[in-house]
Design a protein around this motif. Structure first.
Motif, PDB file in Angstrom:
ATOM      1  N   LEU A 173       0.806  -1.219   0.000  1.00  0.00           N
ATOM      2  CA  LEU A 173       0.000   0.000   0.000  1.00  0.00           C
ATOM      3  C   LEU A 173       0.844   1.277   0.000  1.00  0.00           C
ATOM      4  O   LEU A 173       0.310   2.365  -0.213  1.00  0.00           O
ATOM      5  CB  LEU A 173      -0.970  -0.002   1.186  1.00  0.00           C
ATOM      6  N   ARG A 174       2.153   1.173   0.218  1.00  0.00           N
ATOM      7  CA  ARG A 174       3.032   2.346   0.065  1.00  0.00           C
ATOM      8  C   ARG A 174       3.136   2.765  -1.394  1.00  0.00           C
ATOM      9  O   ARG A 174       3.303   3.931  -1.711  1.00  0.00           O
ATOM     10  CB  ARG A 174       4.444   2.038   0.578  1.00  0.00           C
ATOM     11  N   TRP A 178       0.925   1.496  -3.928  1.00  0.00           N
ATOM     12  CA  TRP A 178      -0.352   1.374  -4.616  1.00  0.00           C
ATOM     13  C   TRP A 178      -1.467   1.941  -3.742  1.00  0.00           C
ATOM     14  O   TRP A 178      -1.369   1.953  -2.529  1.00  0.00           O
ATOM     15  CB  TRP A 178      -0.670  -0.092  -4.924  1.00  0.00           C
ATOM     16  N   ARG A 179      -2.523   2.382  -4.397  1.00  0.00           N
ATOM     17  CA  ARG A 179      -3.705   2.829  -3.670  1.00  0.00           C
ATOM     18  C   ARG A 179      -4.933   2.241  -4.353  1.00  0.00           C
ATOM     19  O   ARG A 179      -4.880   1.803  -5.497  1.00  0.00           O
ATOM     20  CB  ARG A 179      -3.793   4.356  -3.638  1.00  0.00           C
ATOM     21  N   ILE A 180      -6.015   2.225  -3.626  1.00  0.00           N
ATOM     22  CA  ILE A 180      -7.264   1.690  -4.166  1.00  0.00           C
ATOM     23  C   ILE A 180      -8.024   2.823  -4.852  1.00  0.00           C
ATOM     24  O   ILE A 180      -8.225   3.888  -4.283  1.00  0.00           O
ATOM     25  CB  ILE A 180      -8.123   1.084  -3.051  1.00  0.00           C
ATOM     26  N   ASP A 181      -8.407   2.589  -6.089  1.00  0.00           N
ATOM     27  CA  ASP A 181      -9.242   3.536  -6.829  1.00  0.00           C
ATOM     28  C   ASP A 181     -10.685   3.079  -6.635  1.00  0.00           C
ATOM     29  O   ASP A 181     -11.131   2.122  -7.275  1.00  0.00           O
ATOM     30  CB  ASP A 181      -8.861   3.530  -8.310  1.00  0.00           C
ATOM     31  N   PHE A 201      -6.486  -1.365  -8.103  1.00  0.00           N
ATOM     32  CA  PHE A 201      -5.301  -0.750  -7.518  1.00  0.00           C
ATOM     33  C   PHE A 201      -4.613   0.066  -8.606  1.00  0.00           C
ATOM     34  O   PHE A 201      -4.471  -0.397  -9.743  1.00  0.00           O
ATOM     35  CB  PHE A 201      -4.325  -1.808  -6.991  1.00  0.00           C
ATOM     36  N   ARG A 237       0.520   4.867  -6.735  1.00  0.00           N
ATOM     37  CA  ARG A 237       0.392   6.152  -6.026  1.00  0.00           C
ATOM     38  C   ARG A 237       1.047   7.225  -6.853  1.00  0.00           C
ATOM     39  O   ARG A 237       2.067   7.029  -7.499  1.00  0.00           O
ATOM     40  CB  ARG A 237       1.074   6.074  -4.673  1.00  0.00           C
TER      41      ARG A 237
END
Length: 150
Positions: free
Chosen positions: A132-133, A135-138, A144, A147
């Motif tokens: 999660l550092r 990648w982020r959830i759209d 994913f 970022r």
């Protein structure tokens, strides 16, 4: 939406396989069950077996283990290496007078189980954090994305 449907079907399939295996597999079928051994112990003397047992005490310098009513005095592990209540896998040969000559064993203590779960939880948290550092959830497209990228 198609990817989500495929992922859902795969996860459900994986869960079904895991549950199905758990229902079908009840230990090893290679050896008689402990109740059958206990009922006619003399007929099994000299046979090899793999048993999942629990340490219940000591007798004459040997560890006493129990599984489904079958009590055995095992040659290994030594009583000092096991605490009452620990789970012990044993592999070896049945001897007379409920003696079990152990060829291989594995002791699983309650503390070892908690350590295993603790390390697993820490590993999952580290892996999720590292993922999660970058990648982020759209939430709009249910995916994913990197970022900083749009």
């Amino acid at each position: 939406m198609r990817r989500l449907s495929i992922a859902f079907v795969l996860v459900i399939g994986l869960c079904a396989l895991a549950v199905g295996f758990g229902v079908q597999f009840n230990g090893t079928d290679v050896y008689p069950d402990p109740a059958a051994i206990d009922a006619d112990y003399a007929a099994h003397v000299g046979e090899r077996a793999h048993l999942w047992t629990e340490a219940v005490g000591t007798e004459n310098g040997r560890l006493v283990v129990e599984t489904e009513g079958l009590y055995l005095r095992v040659s290994d592990p030594p009583p000092a290496a096991v605490e009452v209540g620990d789970h012990v896998q044993i592999y070896g040969t049945f001897g007379p007078d409920r003696q079990f000559e152990t060829e291989a064993y594995h002791v699983q203590s309650a503390g070892g189980v908690w350590y295993m779960y603790g390390v697993s939880v820490v590993g999952i948290a580290l892996a999720a954090g590292l993922f999660l550092r970058r990648w982020r959830i759209d939430p709009d497209q249910w995916r994913f994305v990197p970022r900083g990228g749009e």
